[in-house]
Design an enzyme around this catalytic site. Structure first.
Site, mmCIF file in Angstrom:
data_model
loop_
_atom_site.group_PDB
_atom_site.id
_atom_site.type_symbol
_atom_site.label_atom_id
_atom_site.label_comp_id
_atom_site.label_asym_id
_atom_site.label_seq_id
_atom_site.Cartn_x
_atom_site.Cartn_y
_atom_site.Cartn_z
ATOM 1 N N GLY A 1 0.637 -0.696 0.176
ATOM 2 C CA GLY A 1 0.272 0.119 -0.309
ATOM 3 C C GLY A 1 1.028 1.259 0.022
ATOM 4 O O GLY A 1 1.904 1.243 -0.475
ATOM 5 N N SER B 1 9.483 5.421 -3.950
ATOM 6 C CA SER B 1 9.313 4.309 -2.356
ATOM 7 C C SER B 1 8.053 4.722 -1.622
ATOM 8 O O SER B 1 8.160 5.939 -1.297
ATOM 9 C CB SER B 1 10.607 4.115 -1.971
ATOM 10 O OG SER B 1 10.554 3.003 -0.867
ATOM 11 N N SER B 2 7.018 3.539 -1.334
ATOM 12 C CA SER B 2 6.302 4.454 -0.201
ATOM 13 C C SER B 2 7.144 4.296 1.542
ATOM 14 O O SER B 2 6.597 5.612 1.973
ATOM 15 C CB SER B 2 5.020 3.513 0.380
ATOM 16 O OG SER B 2 4.902 2.429 -0.495
ATOM 17 N N GLN C 1 14.797 -9.766 -3.838
ATOM 18 C CA GLN C 1 13.190 -10.107 -3.214
ATOM 19 C C GLN C 1 12.554 -10.706 -4.223
ATOM 20 O O GLN C 1 12.225 -11.290 -4.837
ATOM 21 C CB GLN C 1 12.167 -8.902 -2.900
ATOM 22 C CG GLN C 1 10.726 -9.239 -2.840
ATOM 23 C CD GLN C 1 9.571 -7.684 -2.502
ATOM 24 O OE1 GLN C 1 9.949 -7.803 -1.543
ATOM 25 N NE2 GLN C 1 9.086 -7.665 -3.381
ATOM 26 N N GLY D 1 8.582 -5.770 -8.878
ATOM 27 C CA GLY D 1 9.104 -4.285 -9.089
ATOM 28 C C GLY D 1 11.202 -5.332 -8.943
ATOM 29 O O GLY D 1 11.729 -5.564 -7.919
ATOM 30 N N ASP E 1 13.727 -4.042 -5.747
ATOM 31 C CA ASP E 1 13.248 -4.765 -4.728
ATOM 32 C C ASP E 1 13.708 -6.356 -5.610
ATOM 33 O O ASP E 1 13.167 -7.557 -5.543
ATOM 34 C CB ASP E 1 12.082 -5.304 -4.150
ATOM 35 C CG ASP E 1 11.366 -4.111 -3.722
ATOM 36 O OD1 ASP E 1 12.081 -3.622 -2.156
ATOM 37 O OD2 ASP E 1 10.642 -3.483 -3.893
ATOM 38 N N HIS F 1 4.132 1.300 -7.649
ATOM 39 C CA HIS F 1 2.817 0.239 -8.141
ATOM 40 C C HIS F 1 2.216 0.230 -9.666
ATOM 41 O O HIS F 1 1.666 -0.576 -9.894
ATOM 42 C CB HIS F 1 2.373 0.851 -7.006
ATOM 43 C CG HIS F 1 3.275 0.401 -5.794
ATOM 44 N ND1 HIS F 1 3.117 1.273 -4.775
ATOM 45 C CD2 HIS F 1 3.429 -0.778 -4.598
ATOM 46 C CE1 HIS F 1 3.945 1.150 -3.599
ATOM 47 N NE2 HIS F 1 3.641 -0.395 -3.773
#
Ligand code: AMP
Length: 296
Positions: free
Chosen positions: A29, A185-186, A153, A147, A150, A35
């Site tokens: 979120g 980035s959030s 990840q 993405g 990362d 995103h």
């Protein structure tokens, strides 16, 4: 277009159109254009696009930012609608961890997870593997998009899905950046205006590595030195710029030879004010330019 919100696999099953190819974008979120690029790309991969928002407690360390991680469900829902998402999967922690937080945990193998964020954030990558396996089990997508931002990840998720035969195709999407090079980035929302300028140091150091690679250098220590020297130069101009957490070059399969013999990746992390930021650049032909910015 309205985005339907579901909280359980059972609710999602009532919306899933029989025979539809499902493309899935997992997120935490506080959505931004990075995103957005994943959701738009998902449209090309599926007949139905599902995004998830779940701030996963098991991937945060005890002293990390779980409680203050930015949350904006209504804003996120509007963005998802504009990007063409059909369904938002927004489970509670209880729905995700029905046996409690101490139940099964999936750990990445050492060769993929014992360095970079795996070293700096103990338990983080196991939390990521566990929640991704759960989300894929609940949503059962044909394709899931992650993405490049990362990179470790993404690489681990790809290996996880292959090793556990989960049957979802994993697609990697490029990092989306602000015009000055800072990766979206959030966690950028934590940055003061001064720290926001300081955050350019990450892409600045990676630009130095990319430039060194483009000049023909393949020795990973020399490539890393180019990035570290750029960082130190920037620290000379801005004494408040902290130290690097890491800056390392590897092959894209995450092995670390002395010399690159295949496309590489340079990855780094640094604390900028209250935010721990990560970034990376692919060392390969056609890798997009990064601005060679000096700090103001
Ligand atoms: P997060 O919400 O930060 O957990 O990220 C959810 C997904 O969005 C992950 O696959 C991230 O790699 C991806 N992502 C985050 N930031 C960016 C970005 N700037 N560009 C592209 N993808 C991103």
């Amino acid at each position: 277009m309205t985005v339907r919100i579901v909280g359980t696999a059972r609710e999602w099953a009532t919306l899933r159109r029989p025979g539809a190819r499902v493309a899935f974008v997992p997120t935490m979120g506080a959505l931004h254009e990075g995103h957005g690029a994943l959701v738009r790309a998902a449209r090309a991969h599926g007949d139905m696009v599902v995004a998830s928002i779940f701030v996963n407690p098991t991937q945060f360390g005890p002293t990390e930012d779980l409680a203050r991680y930015p949350r904006d469900l209504e804003g996120d829902r509007a963005k998802l609608a504009a990007w063409g998402c059909d369904v938002l999967f927004h489970p509670t922690a209880e729905a995700m961890y029905r046996q409690g937080l101490e139940a099964f945990r999936i750990h990445p193998p050492a060769g993929l997870g014992d360095f970079w964020c795996g070293l700096a954030r103990p338990g983080h990558l196991a939390g990521v593997c566990t929640v991704v396996a759960k989300l894929l089990g609940m949503v059962r997508p044909d394709v899931a998009l992650f993405g490049q931002k990362d990179f470790q990840q993404w690489r681990i998720v790809e290996a996880l899905v292959d090793d556990l035969c989960l049957g979802t195709r994993i697609v990697r999407c490029p990092t989306i950046r602000e015009p000055d090079g800072v990766a979206m980035s959030s966690r950028n929302t934590y940055l003061s205006p001064t720290d926001r300028i300081r955050a350019r140091a990450l892409s600045g150091a990676l630009a130095a590595v990319l430039g060194c690679w483009r000049s023909g250098e393949r020795d990973i220590l020399a490539l890393e030195a180019a990035g570290k020297q750029a960082w130190i130069r920037l620290q000379g101009k801005d004494p408040e710029l902290g130290d690097l957490a890491y800056l390392e070059v590897r092959h894209q399969d995450l092995t670390r030879p002395a010399l690159l013999t295949a496309p590489g990746v340079a990855a780094m992390a640094a604390q900028i004010g209250p935010a721990r930021l990560i970034d990376n650049v692919l060392l390969e032909d056609h890798s997009p330019d990064l601005p060679l910015l000096e700090l103001a």
